[in-house]
Design an enzyme around this catalytic site. Structure first.
Site, PDB file in Angstrom:
ATOM      1  N   LEU A 120      -6.002  -2.028   1.485  1.00  0.00           N
ATOM      2  CA  LEU A 120      -5.831  -1.641   0.123  1.00  0.00           C
ATOM      3  C   LEU A 120      -4.882  -2.670  -0.595  1.00  0.00           C
TER       4      LEU A 120
ATOM      5  N   GLY B 212       0.528  -4.208  -5.154  1.00  0.00           N
ATOM      6  CA  GLY B 212       0.660  -3.416  -3.991  1.00  0.00           C
ATOM      7  C   GLY B 212       1.020  -1.879  -4.349  1.00  0.00           C
ATOM      8  N   SER B 213       2.145  -1.586  -5.251  1.00  0.00           N
ATOM      9  CA  SER B 213       2.445  -0.218  -5.709  1.00  0.00           C
ATOM     10  C   SER B 213       1.377   0.012  -6.476  1.00  0.00           C
TER      11      SER B 213
ATOM     12  N   TRP C 235      -0.693  -7.270   4.405  1.00  0.00           N
ATOM     13  CA  TRP C 235       0.394  -6.533   4.918  1.00  0.00           C
ATOM     14  C   TRP C 235      -0.523  -5.214   5.782  1.00  0.00           C
TER      15      TRP C 235
ATOM     16  N   LEU D  57      -4.680   7.998   1.461  1.00  0.00           N
ATOM     17  CA  LEU D  57      -3.203   8.100   1.543  1.00  0.00           C
ATOM     18  C   LEU D  57      -2.484   9.264   1.679  1.00  0.00           C
TER      19      LEU D  57
ATOM     20  N   ALA E   2      -2.223  10.115   5.509  1.00  0.00           N
ATOM     21  CA  ALA E   2      -1.298   9.387   6.370  1.00  0.00           C
ATOM     22  C   ALA E   2       0.100   9.773   5.756  1.00  0.00           C
TER      23      ALA E   2
ATOM     24  N   ARG F 107      31.694   8.024  24.460  1.00  0.00           N
ATOM     25  CA  ARG F 107      32.639   6.915  24.110  1.00  0.00           C
ATOM     26  C   ARG F 107      34.049   7.391  23.975  1.00  0.00           C
TER      27      ARG F 107
ATOM     28  N   LEU G 275      27.525   4.148  16.720  1.00  0.00           N
ATOM     29  CA  LEU G 275      27.470   3.221  18.205  1.00  0.00           C
ATOM     30  C   LEU G 275      28.101   2.070  18.157  1.00  0.00           C
TER      31      LEU G 275
ATOM     32  N   GLU H 210       3.004   2.857   2.374  1.00  0.00           N
ATOM     33  CA  GLU H 210       2.510   4.327   1.820  1.00  0.00           C
ATOM     34  C   GLU H 210       2.875   5.061   0.701  1.00  0.00           C
TER      35      GLU H 210
HETATM   36  P1  TGC Z   1      -4.229   7.228 -11.650  1.00  0.00           P
HETATM   37  O1  TGC Z   1      -4.696   7.126 -12.764  1.00  0.00           O
HETATM   38  O2  TGC Z   1      -2.945   8.206 -11.477  1.00  0.00           O
HETATM   39  O3  TGC Z   1      -5.012   7.898 -10.353  1.00  0.00           O
HETATM   40  C1  TGC Z   1      -6.509   7.171 -10.368  1.00  0.00           C
HETATM   41  C2  TGC Z   1      -7.602   8.092  -9.692  1.00  0.00           C
HETATM   42  O4  TGC Z   1      -6.969   8.758  -8.472  1.00  0.00           O
HETATM   43  C3  TGC Z   1      -6.625  10.204  -8.283  1.00  0.00           C
HETATM   44  N1  TGC Z   1      -5.547  10.312  -7.773  1.00  0.00           N
HETATM   45  C4  TGC Z   1      -5.443  10.955  -6.377  1.00  0.00           C
HETATM   46  N2  TGC Z   1      -6.218  11.347  -5.702  1.00  0.00           N
HETATM   47  C5  TGC Z   1      -6.002  12.038  -4.654  1.00  0.00           C
HETATM   48  N3  TGC Z   1      -4.620  11.846  -4.149  1.00  0.00           N
HETATM   49  C6  TGC Z   1      -3.736  11.243  -4.736  1.00  0.00           C
HETATM   50  N4  TGC Z   1      -2.493  11.058  -4.350  1.00  0.00           N
HETATM   51  C7  TGC Z   1      -4.048  10.641  -5.880  1.00  0.00           C
HETATM   52  N5  TGC Z   1      -3.375   9.990  -6.979  1.00  0.00           N
HETATM   53  C8  TGC Z   1      -4.050   9.811  -7.978  1.00  0.00           C
HETATM   54  C9  TGC Z   1      -6.339  10.354  -9.836  1.00  0.00           C
HETATM   55  O5  TGC Z   1      -6.816  12.087 -10.025  1.00  0.00           O
HETATM   56  C10 TGC Z   1      -7.477   9.434 -10.350  1.00  0.00           C
HETATM   57  O6  TGC Z   1      -8.709  10.121 -10.167  1.00  0.00           O
HETATM   58  P2  TGC Z   1     -10.023  10.103 -11.137  1.00  0.00           P
HETATM   59  O7  TGC Z   1     -11.181  10.884 -10.350  1.00  0.00           O
HETATM   60  O8  TGC Z   1      -9.629  10.940 -12.352  1.00  0.00           O
HETATM   61  O9  TGC Z   1     -10.196   8.584 -11.444  1.00  0.00           O
HETATM   62  O10 TGC Z   1      -3.852   5.971 -10.986  1.00  0.00           O
HETATM   63  P3  TGC Z   1      -2.789   4.773 -11.344  1.00  0.00           P
HETATM   64  O11 TGC Z   1      -3.264   3.679 -11.025  1.00  0.00           O
HETATM   65  O12 TGC Z   1      -1.799   5.295 -12.433  1.00  0.00           O
HETATM   66  O13 TGC Z   1      -1.931   4.839  -9.891  1.00  0.00           O
HETATM   67  C11 TGC Z   1      -1.133   5.951  -9.199  1.00  0.00           C
HETATM   68  C12 TGC Z   1      -0.125   5.520  -8.463  1.00  0.00           C
HETATM   69  C13 TGC Z   1       0.900   4.604  -8.668  1.00  0.00           C
HETATM   70  C14 TGC Z   1       0.618   6.938  -7.960  1.00  0.00           C
HETATM   71  C15 TGC Z   1      -0.973   4.779  -7.096  1.00  0.00           C
HETATM   72  O14 TGC Z   1      -1.511   3.964  -7.381  1.00  0.00           O
HETATM   73  C16 TGC Z   1      -0.114   4.812  -5.811  1.00  0.00           C
HETATM   74  O15 TGC Z   1      -0.047   6.108  -5.054  1.00  0.00           O
HETATM   75  N6  TGC Z   1       0.387   3.578  -5.580  1.00  0.00           N
HETATM   76  C17 TGC Z   1       1.032   3.383  -4.149  1.00  0.00           C
HETATM   77  C18 TGC Z   1       0.046   2.494  -3.350  1.00  0.00           C
HETATM   78  C19 TGC Z   1       0.143   2.799  -2.032  1.00  0.00           C
HETATM   79  O16 TGC Z   1       0.784   3.760  -1.650  1.00  0.00           O
HETATM   80  N7  TGC Z   1      -0.537   1.937  -1.215  1.00  0.00           N
HETATM   81  C20 TGC Z   1      -0.218   2.144   0.330  1.00  0.00           C
HETATM   82  C21 TGC Z   1      -1.286   1.189   1.062  1.00  0.00           C
HETATM   83  S1  TGC Z   1      -1.750   1.649   2.754  1.00  0.00           S
HETATM   84  C22 TGC Z   1      -0.324   1.630   3.767  1.00  0.00           C
HETATM   85  O17 TGC Z   1       0.799   1.254   3.122  1.00  0.00           O
HETATM   86  C23 TGC Z   1      -0.599   1.931   4.971  1.00  0.00           C
HETATM   87  S2  TGC Z   1       0.881   1.736   5.709  1.00  0.00           S
HETATM   88  C24 TGC Z   1       0.679   1.944   7.437  1.00  0.00           C
HETATM   89  C25 TGC Z   1       1.061   3.105   8.166  1.00  0.00           C
HETATM   90  O18 TGC Z   1       0.520   4.200   7.384  1.00  0.00           O
HETATM   91  O19 TGC Z   1       1.451   3.211   9.438  1.00  0.00           O
HETATM   92  P1  FAD Z   2       5.679  -4.106  -4.855  1.00  0.00           P
HETATM   93  O1  FAD Z   2       4.889  -3.061  -5.460  1.00  0.00           O
HETATM   94  O2  FAD Z   2       5.851  -5.398  -5.518  1.00  0.00           O
HETATM   95  O3  FAD Z   2       7.165  -3.395  -5.256  1.00  0.00           O
HETATM   96  C1  FAD Z   2       8.350  -4.027  -5.222  1.00  0.00           C
HETATM   97  C2  FAD Z   2       9.414  -3.074  -5.815  1.00  0.00           C
HETATM   98  O4  FAD Z   2       9.111  -2.709  -7.119  1.00  0.00           O
HETATM   99  C3  FAD Z   2       9.487  -1.830  -4.887  1.00  0.00           C
HETATM  100  O5  FAD Z   2      10.927  -1.524  -4.589  1.00  0.00           O
HETATM  101  C4  FAD Z   2       8.899  -0.713  -5.693  1.00  0.00           C
HETATM  102  O6  FAD Z   2       9.256   0.454  -5.582  1.00  0.00           O
HETATM  103  C5  FAD Z   2       9.278  -1.321  -7.310  1.00  0.00           C
HETATM  104  N1  FAD Z   2       8.174  -0.981  -7.975  1.00  0.00           N
HETATM  105  C6  FAD Z   2       6.758  -1.168  -8.372  1.00  0.00           C
HETATM  106  N2  FAD Z   2       6.200  -0.499  -9.301  1.00  0.00           N
HETATM  107  C7  FAD Z   2       7.390   0.056  -9.978  1.00  0.00           C
HETATM  108  C8  FAD Z   2       7.287   1.054 -10.982  1.00  0.00           C
HETATM  109  N3  FAD Z   2       6.357   1.339 -11.779  1.00  0.00           N
HETATM  110  N4  FAD Z   2       8.467   1.786 -11.387  1.00  0.00           N
HETATM  111  C9  FAD Z   2       9.665   1.376 -10.488  1.00  0.00           C
HETATM  112  N5  FAD Z   2       9.539   0.637  -9.535  1.00  0.00           N
HETATM  113  C10 FAD Z   2       8.579  -0.086  -9.288  1.00  0.00           C
HETATM  114  N6  FAD Z   2      -0.905  -1.743   2.720  1.00  0.00           N
HETATM  115  C11 FAD Z   2      -2.473  -1.469   3.270  1.00  0.00           C
HETATM  116  O7  FAD Z   2      -3.112  -1.362   2.412  1.00  0.00           O
HETATM  117  N7  FAD Z   2      -2.627  -1.286   4.382  1.00  0.00           N
HETATM  118  C12 FAD Z   2      -1.956  -1.121   5.248  1.00  0.00           C
HETATM  119  O8  FAD Z   2      -2.220  -0.852   6.699  1.00  0.00           O
HETATM  120  C13 FAD Z   2      -0.501  -1.370   5.251  1.00  0.00           C
HETATM  121  N8  FAD Z   2       0.327  -1.581   6.240  1.00  0.00           N
HETATM  122  C14 FAD Z   2       1.564  -1.886   6.135  1.00  0.00           C
HETATM  123  C15 FAD Z   2       2.650  -2.305   7.076  1.00  0.00           C
HETATM  124  C16 FAD Z   2       3.678  -2.597   6.812  1.00  0.00           C
HETATM  125  C17 FAD Z   2       4.614  -3.099   7.967  1.00  0.00           C
HETATM  126  C18 FAD Z   2       4.187  -3.121   5.375  1.00  0.00           C
HETATM  127  C19 FAD Z   2       5.565  -3.283   5.154  1.00  0.00           C
HETATM  128  C20 FAD Z   2       3.416  -2.751   4.436  1.00  0.00           C
HETATM  129  C21 FAD Z   2       2.105  -2.370   4.643  1.00  0.00           C
HETATM  130  N9  FAD Z   2       1.264  -2.276   3.702  1.00  0.00           N
HETATM  131  C22 FAD Z   2      -0.247  -1.606   3.940  1.00  0.00           C
HETATM  132  C23 FAD Z   2       1.527  -2.315   2.380  1.00  0.00           C
HETATM  133  C24 FAD Z   2       2.451  -1.257   1.600  1.00  0.00           C
HETATM  134  O9  FAD Z   2       1.567  -0.262   1.404  1.00  0.00           O
HETATM  135  C25 FAD Z   2       2.977  -2.116   0.260  1.00  0.00           C
HETATM  136  O10 FAD Z   2       3.938  -3.001   0.787  1.00  0.00           O
HETATM  137  C26 FAD Z   2       3.507  -1.227  -0.659  1.00  0.00           C
HETATM  138  O11 FAD Z   2       2.597  -0.234  -1.337  1.00  0.00           O
HETATM  139  C27 FAD Z   2       4.410  -1.785  -1.715  1.00  0.00           C
HETATM  140  O12 FAD Z   2       3.935  -2.867  -2.274  1.00  0.00           O
HETATM  141  P2  FAD Z   2       4.504  -4.197  -2.530  1.00  0.00           P
HETATM  142  O13 FAD Z   2       5.080  -4.517  -1.253  1.00  0.00           O
HETATM  143  O14 FAD Z   2       3.517  -5.087  -3.066  1.00  0.00           O
HETATM  144  O15 FAD Z   2       5.777  -3.938  -3.400  1.00  0.00           O
END
Ligand code: TGC
Ligand code: FAD
Length: 427
Positions: free
Chosen positions: A174, A180-181, A205, A282, A285, A311, A381, A406
């Site tokens: 994704l 990212g965010s 990432w 998400l 997870a 210790r 520690l 996440e």
């Molecule tokens: P927004 O306009 O709020 O929502 C768009 C559409 O999505 C729906 N929605 C959700 N549905 C299910 N669960 C949720 N948590 C949802 N949040 C929103 C919403 O209802 C809407 O649906 P529809 O049908 O009306 O279109 O979207 P936004 O662009 O304003 O963004 C909201 C925001 C910032 C909260 C979202 O983009 C977000 O969560 N950003 C964080 C990105 C993130 O978490 N990335 C993770 C990547 S994967 C990863 O990190 C794996 S790590 C590896 C491991 O797990 O070990």
């Molecule tokens: P950014 O979005 O650039 O954010 C940088 C800083 O700005 C953060 O402190 C953030 O909180 C802050 N910020 C951003 N927007 C706002 C706001 N609106 N208000 C206030 N503060 C804000 N992604 C996948 O898709 N799949 C994976 O399997 C996956 N695995 C990962 C594994 C590791 C080890 C790591 C480190 C990351 C992984 N990711 C994965 C990516 C991860 O989901 C992103 O790093 C995360 O979503 C944040 O995005 P970014 O790093 O681009 O930070």
């Protein structure tokens, strides 16, 4: 257990499980009618609030099985994997055999366990190493769940059974270099051409990227964001592992590049439309991460408690110093809160009443607390706190990633802020 405690347990017949005095034949030993005089209950330093008793026998059995696996197969080598930056790939089929991959999915060779059982598994795995829990999360909650929730029946039949067995590995793409965010700003595109899809763009990432047999990839199509299954080896698709990480070193993290990558039309996940597609995955997870972080925090607390009792400085165990006790008690508060919170949201999930913003609360609270616990444990520690001989610095560094991935701490704060105010900080 010391000899005094041993002796107390041996003479237990006169004391019931809850501490009440037992009598013989309804009369006490001097012949008067029994009067219940409860003795003082005592808390266990390793399960202070008795959370264990809130689990069913089956849940405890699953937890103990995973705990044993972690003790035998993860803990002896976790420091070495971290030092060498090596993911223990040999564990994957073993995780499959234990039923931990796609554990809470019903059918298709998956274990069909409850949300709480899956959570307990995440907790134990992350008490071992975050890299192992991350593998299980990405495989089960992101890649397999995407296929289950949004894929066709053919996708499910083809991919889920071998992924459950650990014969095939999945990843979830994704995040992008500039997205990212805010995944809604993604630039990866999917265009139709001669009945196929052509994918162009870069994902960044991505956990498991370089070892995955299939990537679940989110891309912008004409009608919005759609999900695609891209098998490894598809022309135009390449993965490059990211090095130089100081966190999650026992995990493969990669960049995925799609350069005119052609996939057949039926490789699109037909049911996913818009950003909701990946965000629903998400939620799954993030739920597991809330449990996992509680496990990492617990491991740090236990390491700090054991170390502080052993210790000696100034002629006394450092555990006897008030400032150290305060640190240990703060860790105890956080780890018990985390376990209760994880179990509470787990029960809600099993009852089908868990909302995404409640998952955000659990992920935010437990990861933040675990990171604080790890940092404090590291200080207890002393110099040993920076050594991989102990698990603490490894957990501390790993939790920095968990804090970010996440959904960062800030993003979950804003999701909860939106839920309670009705006002979005994003738009
Ligand atoms: P927004 O306009 O709020 O929502 C768009 C559409 O999505 C729906 N929605 C959700 N549905 C299910 N669960 C949720 N948590 C949802 N949040 C929103 C919403 O209802 C809407 O649906 P529809 O049908 O009306 O279109 O979207 P936004 O662009 O304003 O963004 C909201 C925001 C910032 C909260 C979202 O983009 C977000 O969560 N950003 C964080 C990105 C993130 O978490 N990335 C993770 C990547 S994967 C990863 O990190 C794996 S790590 C590896 C491991 O797990 O070990
Ligand atoms: P950014 O979005 O650039 O954010 C940088 C800083 O700005 C953060 O402190 C953030 O909180 C802050 N910020 C951003 N927007 C706002 C706001 N609106 N208000 C206030 N503060 C804000 N992604 C996948 O898709 N799949 C994976 O399997 C996956 N695995 C990962 C594994 C590791 C080890 C790591 C480190 C990351 C992984 N990711 C994965 C990516 C991860 O989901 C992103 O790093 C995360 O979503 C944040 O995005 P970014 O790093 O681009 O930070």
């Amino acid at each position: 257990m010391n000899s005094y405690e041993n002796e107390a347990r041996r003479s237990a017949p006169l004391v019931g499980e809850r501490g009440e005095r037992r009598t013989r034949g309804g009369r006490n030993l001097v012949g008067f009618p029994a009067v219940s005089t409860p003795t003082r209950n005592r808390a266990d330093a390793l399960d202070f609030l008795g959370v264990d008793a809130l689990l069913s026998e089956e849940e405890r059995m699953i937890r103990d099985t995973v705990r044993r696996f972690v003790r035998e197969r993860v803990l002896p080598d976790a420091g070495g994997w971290f030092e060498r930056g090596e993911f223990p790939r040999e564990l994957v089929p073993e995780l499959g055999k234990l039923g931990l991959l796609g554990m809470h999915i019903d059918g298709y060779g998956c274990a069909g366990a409850s949300a709480v059982a899956y959570g307990l598994a995440c907790m134990e795995l992350e008490a071992g190493d975050t890299g192992v829990r991350s593998f299980v999360s990405v495989q089960g909650s992101l890649a397999m769940y995407s296929i289950l929730r949004w894929g066709s029946e053919e996708h499910k039949r083809e991919w889920l059974p071998p992924m459950a067995a650990g014969e095939r590995i999945g990843c979830f793409g994704l995040t992008e270099p500039d997205s990212g965010s805010d995944p809604g700003s993604m630039r990866t595109t999917a265009k139709t051409s001669g009945g196929d899809w052509i994918l162009d763009g870069t994902k960044m990432w991505i956990t498991n990227g370089g070892i995955a047999d299939v990537a679940v990839v989110w891309a912008r199509a004409e009608d919005g964001i759609r999900g695609f299954l891209v098998p490894a080896g598809t022309p135009g698709f390449s993965a490059r592992d990211i090095h130089g990480k100081m966190s999650l070193r026992a995990s493969v993290t990669s960049e995925l590049v799609f350069d005119g990558c052609r996939v057949p039309r039926d490789m699109m996940l037909p049911e996913a439309r818009g950003l909701r597609g990946p965000l629903c995955c998400l939620d799954e997870a993030r739920y597991g991460i809330a449990w996992g972080a509680a496990g990492a925090g617990r491991a740090c607390y236990e390491a700090a408690l054991a170390y502080a009792k052993e210790r000696t400085q100034f002629g006394k165990p450092i555990a006897s110093f008030q400032l150290t006790q305060r640190k240990l008690v703060e860790m105890l508060l956080a780890t018990n809160r985390a376990a209760l919170l994880a179990l509470h949201v787990g029960r809600m999930k099993d009852e089908g009443r868990l909302a995404p913003e409640q998952v955000s609360l659990a992920k935010l609270a437990n990861v933040r607390d675990a990171l604080e616990v790890a940092r404090s444990a590291r200080s207890v520690l002393g110099a040993n706190g920076i050594s991989l001989e102990y698990p603490v610095i490894r957990h501390m560094n790993n939790l920095e990633s968990v804090f970010t991935y996440e959904g960062t701490n800030e993003i979950h704060t804003l999701i909860i802020g939106q839920a309670i105010t009705g006002l979005s900080a994003f738009q």
